[in-house]
Write a protein that holds these residues in place. Sequence first.
Motif, PDB file in Angstrom:
ATOM      1  N   THR A 303       0.862  -1.189   0.000  1.00  0.00           N
ATOM      2  CA  THR A 303       0.000   0.000   0.000  1.00  0.00           C
ATOM      3  C   THR A 303       0.893   1.232   0.000  1.00  0.00           C
ATOM      4  N   THR A 309       1.096  -6.383   0.748  1.00  0.00           N
ATOM      5  CA  THR A 309      -0.184  -6.989   0.348  1.00  0.00           C
ATOM      6  C   THR A 309       0.081  -8.202  -0.538  1.00  0.00           C
ATOM      7  N   GLY A 314      -0.626  -4.471  -5.257  1.00  0.00           N
ATOM      8  CA  GLY A 314      -0.555  -3.316  -4.370  1.00  0.00           C
ATOM      9  C   GLY A 314      -0.710  -1.993  -5.104  1.00  0.00           C
TER      10      GLY A 314
END
Length: 364
Positions: A303, A309, A314
């Motif tokens: 993020t 992620t 992401g």
Amino acid sequence: MGRISFFFLVLLFVAFTAAIYNTARFIAASDSTLGGGEEEFDFNPGGKKKLFHTVVTSSSGSYARWQCRIMYYWFKKFKDQPGSEMGGFTRILHSGAPDDLMDEIPTFVADPLPSGLDKGYIVLHRPWAFVQWLRNATIEEEYVVLLFFVLLENFGYLFRSYIFMAEPDHLITKPLPNLASRLRPAAFPFFYITPEKYEREVGKFFKGPVQAVDPVGNSPAIIHKAQLLRIAPTWHNLSIQMKQDPETDKAFGWVLEMYAYAIASAVHGVKHTLRKDFMIQPPWDTSLGDKYIIHYTYGCDYTLEGVLTYGKVGEWRFDKRSFTAGAPPRNLTLPPANVPGSVAMLVKMINQATADIPNWKAGE
């Protein structure tokens, strides 16, 4: 003709006997287990560097080409720096035909496997490529040392050559010394190479104890040429046999060729020194530390706040698979501030290489 003195004949006999003893000792150590002996007779006259030859196998596609160019760039950066024992470099191109990188990267062209034999598993070409290169190539680091001391010492011809097996997606981060010895190759231990878990499959190809199979692949590894000459044909044959065995193919999946190397090494009695400091693999390894290589096989997805992620694309990402059709552009966007240093360093190293490599074009 003058008479040869008795004392000179004695000297000649002593020197000749010592030479035979030490040559036999060397050959016995080299040709028996080549990896399981208790004695480490690693001759190194005068503390000279134990140079090794770096070898990378590659297909002819764009995906492998751009990675090879970046890998070779960083190889050259550190080759001649203090602490390095890096010698020459060869890209083994297993397409069967030269390409337009021949003048940029030293290259040996190997024949591919017969059509269809790889069953879509391109890595299967790697062992066969090594077999061909070992049979036909001249390794510049291979040298002969002549040692001659008249009385108390001895003389003999000792051959030395080491090979560093690397991959296109390896970034060398600092001068790399020779981590191997003549009897013990050095290799990185992979957490996903678990021979004990697959004792049934391993037992089809190796009749010894499963504990003799190291948790390694062929790369990264530094190994004496004499050992690789023995291992490579077995590695090649086992790779084919394992791919053709449905049970084994299903069990080992995309790392089948790595298991084939590990099992082939065990077949020839070769044990590796396991070096966790050989490399890191972002994003799981978050800092470089004292490691020598960044291996960017995994995608890095985060993020904008720097939260990983993995498994989900992401807001910021770097994944080499995003560039399967062609090279990435210059000046990739750097990761957010809170992303681990290993990921930031990976992108910075790629950006530096692409900025400096001549004629770098995105998409090629």
